[in-house]
Write an enzyme that holds these catalytic residues in place. Sequence first.
Site: not given
Length: 178
Positions: A110-111
């Site tokens: 994800c991030h």
Amino acid sequence: MTDSLPLAGQKFLLFVGADYEDLELWYPKLRLEEAGAETTMAGLESNQTYLGKHGYPAESEATIESISSSDFQGVICAGGWMPDKLRRYEKVLSLLQEFHESEKLIAAICHGGWMPISAGIYQGVKVTGSPGIKDDLVNAGAIWEDAPVVVDRHFVCSRRPSDLPDFCRGILNVLLSK
């Protein structure tokens, strides 16, 4: 017993901080431990309890400053808002650079990809991540793919919590192929 615990004797670092994505930290941690590995959660402070985006607590067992990459076989970069904060610390970036130079596992979901981006280690690497950081990944010189998991040498990347089964299989495949 060693056959059922293929990662026995191996150690892995997990970065932890405020607003980490709960599942993206805990699922890989528990999966690695299930395979026999030891894990260390490191944050900016030792013995600090950090809350995930959904309120689940995680306690740092060490400070990031005290960590040596030579003590670990790989690192997990969970997502949430934590990576945007941790990538501002030189020690986080130097650790990721050392893991890369040693061709040790660097797994980001994800991030979490924000940290390897800031470490300058994604140039020419096939990756995926949250669609929200796609431009950041591409601008860092990475080769973007929209897939549940992307494995390129010692790099493993996934997009979101629903990709965690593929992410952890990718991690295990990289570790068990060495």
